[in-house]
Design a protein around this motif. Structure first.
Motif, PDB file in Angstrom:
ATOM      1  N   THR A 144       0.860  -1.181   0.000  1.00 60.91           N
ATOM      2  CA  THR A 144       0.000   0.000   0.000  1.00 60.91           C
ATOM      3  C   THR A 144       0.898   1.232   0.000  1.00 60.91           C
ATOM      4  O   THR A 144       2.116   1.151   0.215  1.00 60.91           O
ATOM      5  CB  THR A 144      -0.905   0.029   1.235  1.00 60.91           C
ATOM      6  OG1 THR A 144      -0.086   0.212   2.414  1.00 60.91           O
ATOM      7  CG2 THR A 144      -1.703  -1.262   1.373  1.00 60.91           C
ATOM      8  N   ARG A 145       0.286   2.401  -0.200  1.00 56.91           N
ATOM      9  CA  ARG A 145       1.076   3.632  -0.167  1.00 56.91           C
ATOM     10  C   ARG A 145       1.751   3.811   1.183  1.00 56.91           C
ATOM     11  O   ARG A 145       2.936   4.162   1.265  1.00 56.91           O
ATOM     12  CB  ARG A 145       0.166   4.830  -0.465  1.00 56.91           C
ATOM     13  CG  ARG A 145       0.840   6.192  -0.327  1.00 56.91           C
ATOM     14  CD  ARG A 145       1.979   6.385  -1.295  1.00 56.91           C
ATOM     15  NE  ARG A 145       1.518   6.516  -2.662  1.00 56.91           N
ATOM     16  CZ  ARG A 145       2.328   6.655  -3.698  1.00 56.91           C
ATOM     17  NH1 ARG A 145       3.643   6.661  -3.507  1.00 56.91           N
ATOM     18  NH2 ARG A 145       1.830   6.761  -4.920  1.00 56.91           N
ATOM     19  N   ASP A 146       1.031   3.545   2.265  1.00 60.60           N
ATOM     20  CA  ASP A 146       1.617   3.685   3.602  1.00 60.60           C
ATOM     21  C   ASP A 146       2.751   2.682   3.802  1.00 60.60           C
ATOM     22  O   ASP A 146       3.799   3.019   4.378  1.00 60.60           O
ATOM     23  CB  ASP A 146       0.558   3.491   4.690  1.00 60.60           C
ATOM     24  CG  ASP A 146      -0.387   4.685   4.809  1.00 60.60           C
ATOM     25  OD1 ASP A 146      -0.063   5.761   4.248  1.00 60.60           O
ATOM     26  OD2 ASP A 146      -1.445   4.535   5.441  1.00 60.60           O
ATOM     27  N   GLU A 147       2.565   1.441   3.335  1.00 60.28           N
ATOM     28  CA  GLU A 147       3.612   0.426   3.473  1.00 60.28           C
ATOM     29  C   GLU A 147       4.830   0.792   2.644  1.00 60.28           C
ATOM     30  O   GLU A 147       5.976   0.575   3.068  1.00 60.28           O
ATOM     31  CB  GLU A 147       3.073  -0.939   3.048  1.00 60.28           C
ATOM     32  CG  GLU A 147       2.075  -1.544   4.028  1.00 60.28           C
ATOM     33  CD  GLU A 147       1.452  -2.815   3.493  1.00 60.28           C
ATOM     34  OE1 GLU A 147       0.970  -3.633   4.320  1.00 60.28           O
ATOM     35  OE2 GLU A 147       1.426  -3.017   2.251  1.00 60.28           O
ATOM     36  N   LEU A 148       4.599   1.336   1.469  1.00 64.72           N
ATOM     37  CA  LEU A 148       5.694   1.756   0.608  1.00 64.72           C
ATOM     38  C   LEU A 148       6.514   2.854   1.281  1.00 64.72           C
ATOM     39  O   LEU A 148       7.756   2.815   1.288  1.00 64.72           O
ATOM     40  CB  LEU A 148       5.133   2.253  -0.724  1.00 64.72           C
ATOM     41  CG  LEU A 148       6.099   2.586  -1.848  1.00 64.72           C
ATOM     42  CD1 LEU A 148       6.995   1.402  -2.182  1.00 64.72           C
ATOM     43  CD2 LEU A 148       5.318   3.021  -3.083  1.00 64.72           C
ATOM     44  N   ASN A 149       5.838   3.814   1.870  1.00 61.02           N
ATOM     45  CA  ASN A 149       6.534   4.882   2.589  1.00 61.02           C
ATOM     46  C   ASN A 149       7.311   4.328   3.775  1.00 61.02           C
ATOM     47  O   ASN A 149       8.439   4.767   4.056  1.00 61.02           O
ATOM     48  CB  ASN A 149       5.537   5.940   3.065  1.00 61.02           C
ATOM     49  CG  ASN A 149       4.930   6.733   1.920  1.00 61.02           C
ATOM     50  OD1 ASN A 149       5.505   6.801   0.837  1.00 61.02           O
ATOM     51  ND2 ASN A 149       3.764   7.325   2.153  1.00 61.02           N
TER      52      ASN A 149
END
Length: 241
Positions: A144-149
């Protein structure tokens, strides 16, 4: 502890079931490969070197707040780890330009990259581990975007810790690759951290202490690996004086 069923065999590690469903056993073999498996040899003691260094760095990173899959060593080349749902990405941190990046981009070998560059490859030997950007990672549903960050933030933190550590040993951490997996809702560092998965250069001479010694026939790769282990052992001795 008895080693259970073989569930995965990589180029240099074999992963087995353990007697605990939440844990796995990683055996570091003496195999060494390069160029997507086109070059393949075995070197006695190589598995021990990589297991020793990986265990040290997992412990080192844990002490600095990085969550890893490492639990403990079973023997000198066998590691007990937490079971993760591995994410098929190689996350690569580059502090200097070296290897493939200098062939694909107008960067000179050894050029300092400041700030460090983070790139990602999709793990698929048949496709040659193609490079993927953030948009493709999201489109593939890998993170997810949060996991990627979070993965990027953690990679940069690991890079700083390892870079400073090797600098103290008189080595330059040129680049390294890591892999992450999921444990519940957490993104956890997995796989290994060893001379197989990084480039290390002597600060003064530029001599390689990593798998490039094997890739490009630069000398005796086991001597290079042994030197890194020796430097780490000497560092540990200094810490307890």
């Amino acid at each position: 502890m008895e080693i259970g069923e073989l569930i995965y065999q990589g180029k240099a590690k074999s992963i087995y079931k353990s007697d605990n469903d939440d844990e796995l056993i990683a055996l570091f073999r003496d195999d060494m490969t390069a160029f997507n498996g086109e070059k393949h040899d075995q070197f006695s003691g190589k598995g021990v070197y990589n297991a020793t260094v990986s265990a040290f760095f997992f412990d080192y990173l844990e002490k600095h707040g990085i969550k890893t899959h490492f639990i403990r060593m079973i023997d000198e080349k066998t590691m007990l780890v937490s079971k993760l749902e591995m994410i098929p990405l190689e996350v690569i941190a580059r502090n200097r330009a070296a290897g493939s990046i200098t062939k694909k981009l107008p960067l000179k070998e050894g050029q300092v990259l400041n700030p460090p560059v983070i790139v990602t490859d999709y793990k698929d030997d048949a496709k040659g581990d193609p490079a993927v950007n953030d948009d493709l990672i999201l489109a593939l549903g890998l993170l997810t975007r949060d996991e990627l960050n979070e993965a990027r933030r953690t990679t940069l933190e690991i890079n700083k810790l390892l870079y400073d550590f090797f600098d103290e040993l008189g080595l330059v951490l040129v680049d390294f690759k890591i892999e992450f997996g999921r444990r519940g809702n957490e993104i956890i560092l997995g796989d290994e951290i060893s001379m197989d998965s990084m480039r290390l250069w002597d600060k003064e001479t530029g001599e390689s202490f990593d798998k490039d010694v094997y890739r490009f026939n630069k000398g005796d790769v086991m001597t290079a690996y042994a030197r890194v282990v020796e430097k780490i052992i000497n560092w540990k001795k200094e810490q307890i004086k």
